[in-house]
Every structure is written in C-alpha cells, then in structure tokens.
Write an enzyme that holds these catalytic residues in place. Structure first.
Site, short mmCIF file in Angstrom:
data_model
loop_
_atom_site.label_atom_id
_atom_site.label_comp_id
_atom_site.label_asym_id
_atom_site.label_seq_id
_atom_site.Cartn_x
_atom_site.Cartn_y
_atom_site.Cartn_z
N LYS A 175 -25.97 28.75 45.07
CA LYS A 175 -26.07 30.10 44.44
C LYS A 175 -25.44 30.83 45.53
CE LYS A 175 -27.23 33.78 43.80
NZ LYS A 175 -26.35 34.93 44.17
N GLU A 178 -23.17 37.01 44.84
CA GLU A 178 -22.17 37.59 43.90
C GLU A 178 -21.21 38.48 44.63
OE1 GLU A 178 -25.11 38.04 44.63
OE2 GLU A 178 -25.97 39.90 43.93
N SER A 228 -32.26 39.24 52.63
CA SER A 228 -32.88 40.19 53.33
C SER A 228 -34.59 39.92 53.35
CB SER A 228 -32.72 41.49 52.58
OG SER A 228 -33.05 41.19 51.13
N CYS A 283 -27.71 38.15 61.25
CA CYS A 283 -29.06 38.47 61.25
C CYS A 283 -29.45 38.21 62.77
CB CYS A 283 -29.67 37.51 60.57
SG CYS A 283 -29.34 35.65 61.05
N GLU A 384 -33.83 47.52 59.58
CA GLU A 384 -32.55 46.87 59.51
C GLU A 384 -31.32 47.73 59.17
OE1 GLU A 384 -31.88 43.21 57.47
OE2 GLU A 384 -30.95 42.23 59.01
#
Ligand code: NAD
Length: 484
Positions: A175, A178, A228, A283, A384
């Site tokens: 997946k 998007e 996240s 990251c 972050e």
C-alpha cells in the site's frame, strides 16, 4: 486534459478501483497536479488478499532458488529502468534527482541481498537431544504479508520488506503512500514484465481505510509499516488486537553533535547533506545540531555559510541540491514550526521562508533555515519538523550531548563528528538510538544490516532488512523425531 489515474495491481492485472474517492498527486516543484489516485474500496482490498492467498501454496512449494531467480531477473529489469524510476520519483516527491537515484540503488540492493535466501533462510538441526532423538528447526513461510509505506521514500521503503517476504515463499501486498503513488506504480510495471506467478505481488492504492482493511483482514499474517510515530503506534496496537506479526517504524528527532576537535572542513559536506538532504524529509535527517564547547561559534558560523550555498530548485535539474517539500500542506506545517521557534525565543539566524525559485512560482519551496540558541524543551527541539529547519542546541560537553539525545523520546539515529576515538566510543556506547554515525551524517545501514530505531522511533522487535528480516517472514517449525 484529464490526468492519469493510478491503478491497482491485483492477481497479475491492472485494475481500476470503483471508488469514488479520488486524490490528487502533485509535482511539488511546479505546484501542479499531475495524476490522480483512487482511494480503494474494501472490495479492492479483499480481492488483493484473496489473490495473494490463492497464490500462496504454489509459490511456497516453488524451490527457494527458483524464487530467487525471479529476483535476479527483477534486478536486471530495475537496472534497465533505473533512470525512468528515479525521474518519476523526483517528479512526484520532489527530492534532487541524485537522491532519487540513490534511493533506487538502495531498493535494488535489497533485491540483491534477498537472493541469498538459500543461506539466510536455512534451518538448523541438533542430533541426540536425548537418546536416539533428533531435533530440527525448519523456517517456513506463513502466508500473506503487507507493507504500508510513507511518502518520503516512494520507491525504496516497500523494498525493505517485499523481496525478503516473497523469496521466503510468502505472497505480498503493497500500500503506497497516497501522496506519491506513481513511483510504485512504475515499479509494478517493471514487475509485470517479469511474469511473476499471478497473485504473488499485489498493490492497492489508498489511504487509512485501505490500511484498516489490511490490519483487520484475517488472511493477513503480518504488517510491515513505516511512517510517522502516531500511525506506527496505532498500527502496532491494532495488529496486537488482531494477532498479527508487526514491525512498525516511526518518526525521529536525530541529533548530530559536532565536537570541538572535529575536522569541520572534511565533515561539512556530509553535515549539510544530513540536515538538508531530501529537504530534511528523511527519518535519518539531522534535526538538531549540537554545537559543543568553545568551538560552538565557529561551528555555527561555518555551518550557516555552507547552508547558504545550498542550491534550491526543481529536483529534476542536475545542479539542484535541495528540492521542494512534498506538498502545500506540509509546507504550511513546516512554516508553522518556524513561527513557533520564533515565538518561543530561539534565534532565527537563517530564514528560508521567503525562498523563491525562478521559473517555479508555485513550487512548495522552503530554503535552508537555522535557529541558534535553541533550548532542549522548546517545541522545535522536541517535535519532528521533517523539513529543512535546523535547531542548534549549544552543549557544554559530551555528557550534555548524551543527555540531549537520550531525553528526546525518539531513538532512530545519532551522529557525532570528532577526531577522538575515545569520544566516539563513549558516544556509541551511551547514546540510545539504534543507528550511530561517526563522522557520518546519515547513519543509513545497507540492506545486509538491520534498519530501525528504538523508543518512539520503532514499535516491534524485528527491524527492516538485514539478516533478522528472514525471521519476520518465517515461522520456525520445530520437529522432534525418534525412529524405532
Ligand atoms: P504517515 O504516518 O502519515 O503515513 C504513512 C502511511 O500510513 C501512508 O501509507 C498512509 O496512507 C498511512 N496512514 C496515515 N495515517 C494513517 C492512519 N491514521 N491510519 C492508517 N494508516 C494511515 O507518514 P508520512 O507522512 O507518509 O511519512 C513521514 C513519516 O515517516 C515521518 O515521521 C518519518 O520520520 C517517518 N519515516 C520513518 C522511517 C523509519 O525508518 N523509521 C523511514 C521513513 C519515514
């Protein structure tokens, strides 16, 4: 002109979702819509899982070396399509083209590493555990696995998992984010050429409903997630409830310390890449620059001068060092953090808010930004930001640095620049994060080492790629036998 609609890939075929929820895909440098993506329905998810489940038995009984040969072919096909994949990636995500090339290279390295299945998946035997009794551990594939991945590495991250899962004999569903569905679609076009057995590899586009459909589906054995921290935590908990295997990698707040004895000149290029590479949307990006001791003024001054020289522009242009952030919404979020830093009293010594790139009036650009004299409890030192914003925290000594690192809550990476072996050793020993750089600004393990963090940067125990990943995708069946 109508925009191309990204299709799902299910059971070896391209299929259009019947969903009426359609999202836009943007070119962040141009600030223009370039494609659309359907947020797939529950029916689409069920079809993908059914296809993967039906393909499983034939695939798991295919000899491991035969499965690996598909990966050898895939590696060659990726090499042939290398530049095309990188260009699609930059077009929708925005990162500089050389960074996109680096990402595609890392993706291919995972395919290469996974071909070692015949060694890495081997089991073990111990004879005579009691009189005339032998014991064997056989790692076995388990069924259907799925990966849910973030926007910042649209190509590579799914491939931290996929090649290992399938080479072990499982079947798989990806997946993609998007926000950036085009890269993985391009990658699946290459997969389609290879002729994998139908249903072994599937891709379903969409957002949280698709993810929930995967998390709750009884025929999915495990989920690999990267994104996240709040989402990672949610995925981990929900997989716990539904009894799935899970590895959930989250966000970060990485500290890069520069000691007074560091070779600043030699280290500066990698320091700059650490903070501004991928426009800070990594990251493993440096987020806090810990300037240590009486060298702090010099460190800040030289870092600022180098930051000012970073060329911002369209990632597709070879001379661009830093592209835009991924979306207008994310730009707003990063600008919000800059505002917060000012409000909380940090010194904005380099302001990237008004960054203009000629010929790209609508692009989502933010220039290199630096706050000096940031205190550890300020928002910009805790949360972050995921953009080109550096928080300089001035530290007295190594103890101060370690304390700063170990109180952030995250634990992805920490780096130190020093010329002292003793200081470096103490740093790697006492800093909690799982990936440590010594005179390296991005502590990114290659495919044959594990990738993942500690604390709020990871939920679960088995990390991405490396040797351990073979354990995530197998169950060791133990056979204890005696013959009369
Ligand atoms: P995100 O959490 O918003 O989205 C990641 C994926 O989860 C996407 O596919 C998205 O569709 C899905 N998702 C989002 N919200 C969801 C919800 N409520 N329920 C179910 N699914 C949901 O992350 P992002 O913005 O795409 O990526 C950036 C984040 O990823 C940063 O925090 C970054 O640090 C992190 N990241 C971590 C690593 C790592 O190795 N630890 C690597 C890359 C990125």
């Amino acid at each position: 002109m109508s925009l191309p609609l990204m299709k799902n890939y299910i059971n070896g075929e391209w299929v259009e979702s019947k969903s009426t929820t359609i999202g836009d895909v943007w070119n962040p440098a141009q600030g223009e819509k370039i494609a659309q993506v359907a947020y797939s329905t529950a029916e689409d998810v069920n079809k993908a899982v059914k296809a993967a489940k039906e393909a499983y038995w034939d695939w798991r009984t295919t000899p491991p070396l035969t499965r690996a040969r598909y990966l050898f072919r895939l590696k060659e096909a990726f090499e042939e399509n290398f530049e095309d994949i990188a260009r699609v990636l930059t077009t929708e995500q925005g990162k500089a083209i050389d960074e996109a090339r680096g990402e595609v290279r890392r993706m291919i390295e995972n395919v290469e590493h996974a071909t070692g299945v015949t060694t890495l998946m081997c089991g073990y035997t111990l004879e005579d555990i009691a009189t005339d009794i032998d014991c064997m551990g056989h790692p076995q594939p388990m069924g259907v696995f799925a990966a849910v991945v973030p926007y910042n590495f649209p190509g590579m991250v799914a491939w931290w998992f996929l090649p290992y899962a399938i080479v072990c004999g499982n079947t798989f569903i990806v997946k993609p984010s998007e926000q950036v569905p085009m890269t993985q679609t391009k990658i699946f076009e290459v997969i389609d050429e290879i002729g994998f057995p139908e249903g072994v590899l599937n891709m379903v586009h969409g957002s949280r409903d698709v993810v929930n459909g995967l998390l709750d589906h009884p025929d999915i054995e495990g989920i690999s997630f990267v994104g996240s921290t709040p989402t990672a935590k949610y995925i981990y908990q929900r997989c716990g409830e539904t009894g799935k295997r899970v590895q959930a990698l989250g966000g970060a707040k990485n500290i890069v310390a520069v000691m007074p004895d560091a070779d600043l000149e030699a280290g500066m290029p990698s320091l700059i890449t650490s903070f501004y590479g991928c426009t800070g949307q990594r990251c493993l990006s440096g987020a806090i620059l810990a300037a240590v001791g009486d060298a702090a003024d010099e460190i800040v001054e030289k870092f600022k001068a180098a930051a000012q020289a970073v060329k911002v522009g369209d990632g597709l242009e070879e001379q661009t060092a830093m592209g835009p952030v991924v979306s207008a919404a994310h730009k707003e979020r990063v600008l919000g953090y800059i505002e917060k830093g000012i409000q909380e009293g940090a010194d904005l010594i380099l302001d990237g808010r008004d960054c203009k790139v000629e010929g790209y009036p609508n692009g989502f650009f933010i220039g290199p930004t630096i706050f000096d004299n940031v205190k550890p409890d300020m928002t910009i030192a805790r949360e972050e930001i995921f953009g080109p914003v550096v928080s300089v925290v001035r530290c007295k000594d190594l103890d101060d640095v370690i304390d700063l690192i170990n109180t952030r809550g995250y634990g992805n990476a920490a780096c130190i620049y020093t010329n002292s072996g003793a200081t470096a050793r103490e740093f790697k020993y006492r800093a909690k994060p799982s990936m440590i750089g010594i005179n390296i600004g991005i502590a990114a393990p290659m495919s044959f080492f594990p990738f993942g963090g500690a604390g709020n940067s990871m939920f679960g125990d088995i990390k991405a790629h490396g040797q351990e990943i073979f354990k995530f995708f197998t169950d060791t069946k133990v056979v204890i036998q005696r013959w009369f």
